[in-house]
Design an enzyme around this catalytic site. Structure first.
Site: not given
Ligand code: 1HE
Length: 268
Positions: A74, A122, A142
């Site tokens: 998400l 998902e 989550e």
């Molecule tokens: C995002 C998201 C995101 C990255 N929403 N912006 N999902 C999570 O909790 C996973 C969150 N993401 C991460 O843990 C990491 O980003 C990753 C392991 C996937 C990748 O790490 P990395 O070092 O390659 O990238 P980064 O520097 O963390 O992220 C690059 C950019 O993507 C950065 O934005 P920027 O503007 O600072 O460059 C991040 O903020 C952005 N970004 N992931 C928004 N998820 C229907 S309900 C479902 C509920 C869920 O899915 S909860 C799980 C959410």
């Protein structure tokens, strides 16, 4: 709505999704690598629209993610201001979109690599076949973000790997790598880094060569029967089996085998 051919794709996709037809199959790509393919509202709507109107000449779809990660789940930046009613409506848009994948017309093969997280998992779970490169890993962040599954994961994931493992992932933040995840049921295939897309395409082409009725039966009857009582399941099987074998395409294929024009089934 009648579907167009892939060369005249009528649906407009958001910039976060790209569609590439390749003969009888098509590749739908999550194309927001700078945000690790996080799923925003426009992308979810685009997925629903795409799978509602898959072009008629496309018989199977590969779902891929651009960049180093399949999908970070998400888009968390869209979550902060939602109230309860909006939250329910939002989750239901995901349900609609992913149901279109799972119970649509065409088999969908997901090519997984890097992060397959939260809503990304998902999404993958709604596909019929999952090919994981060795870089793929699975988690449900989550739990640590103070939220819950919302894209059908609480229904689909326990069916893939068992409720107790999903509880563990949610409560402890446990991650699974590609090999372990495959043994549990997250993917049916594990392949070397960089090989996922080619193998997903090969598998999609194979499914595209099946009789449409067989694909329909596998995609719609098997999950249905998994939830039925035994008698209803067996009855549904008898009905589907009779429908499939009376299709002219099945008759043609059976004659091909009996007249030695069809390949044999061997294990390589
Ligand atoms: C995002 C998201 C995101 C990255 N929403 N912006 N999902 C999570 O909790 C996973 C969150 N993401 C991460 O843990 C990491 O980003 C990753 C392991 C996937 C990748 O790490 P990395 O070092 O390659 O990238 P980064 O520097 O963390 O992220 C690059 C950019 O993507 C950065 O934005 P920027 O503007 O600072 O460059 C991040 O903020 C952005 N970004 N992931 C928004 N998820 C229907 S309900 C479902 C509920 C869920 O899915 S909860 C799980 C959410």
């Amino acid at each position: 709505m009648s579907a167009a051919s892939s060369s005249e794709l009528r649906i407009e996709l958001p910039s976060s999704l790209r569609f590439e037809p390749r003969g009888a199959i098509g590749i739908l790509r999550l194309s927001r690598p700078h945000k690790r393919n996080a799923l925003d509202d426009a992308t979810i709507q685009g997925i629903e629209n795409f799978f509602t109107t898959v072009p008629e000449d496309i018989k199977a779809v590969v779902l891929d993610g651009e960049g180093e990660h399949f999908c970070a789940g998400l888009d968390l930046s869209e979550l902060t201001e939602r109230d309860i009613a909006a939250g329910i409506a939002h989750s239901r848009t995901w349900h609609r979109a992913f149901e279109r994948i799972e119970f649509g017309r065409v088999p969908v093969v997901a090519s997984l690599h890097g992060a397959v997280l939260g809503g990304g998992l998902e999404l993958a779970a709604a596909c019929h076949i999952r090919v994981a490169e060795r870089s793929a890993y699975y988690a449900l962040p989550e739990g640590s973000r103070g939220i819950f599954l919302g894209g059908g994961g609480s229904v689909r994931l326990p069916r893939l790997i068992g409720a107790t493992r999903v509880i563990d992932m949610m409560l402890t933040g446990r991650t699974y790598g590609a090999d372990e995840g495959s043994a549990l049921g997250f993917s049916q295939y594990v392949v070397e880094p960089g090989a996922g897309l080619a193998i997903a395409i090969e598998l999609a082409e194979r499914t595209a060569g099946n009789a449409a009725m067989t694909n329909f039966a596998a995609m719609h009857v098997l999950p249905h029967n998994a939830e039925q009582d035994r008698a209803s399941g067996l009855l549904m099987e008898a009905l589907m089996s009779a429908i499939a074998q009376s299709d002219p395409e099945a008759k043609r294929r059976l004659h091909d085998f009996l007249e030695k024009r069809a390949p044999k089934t061997v294990h390589r």
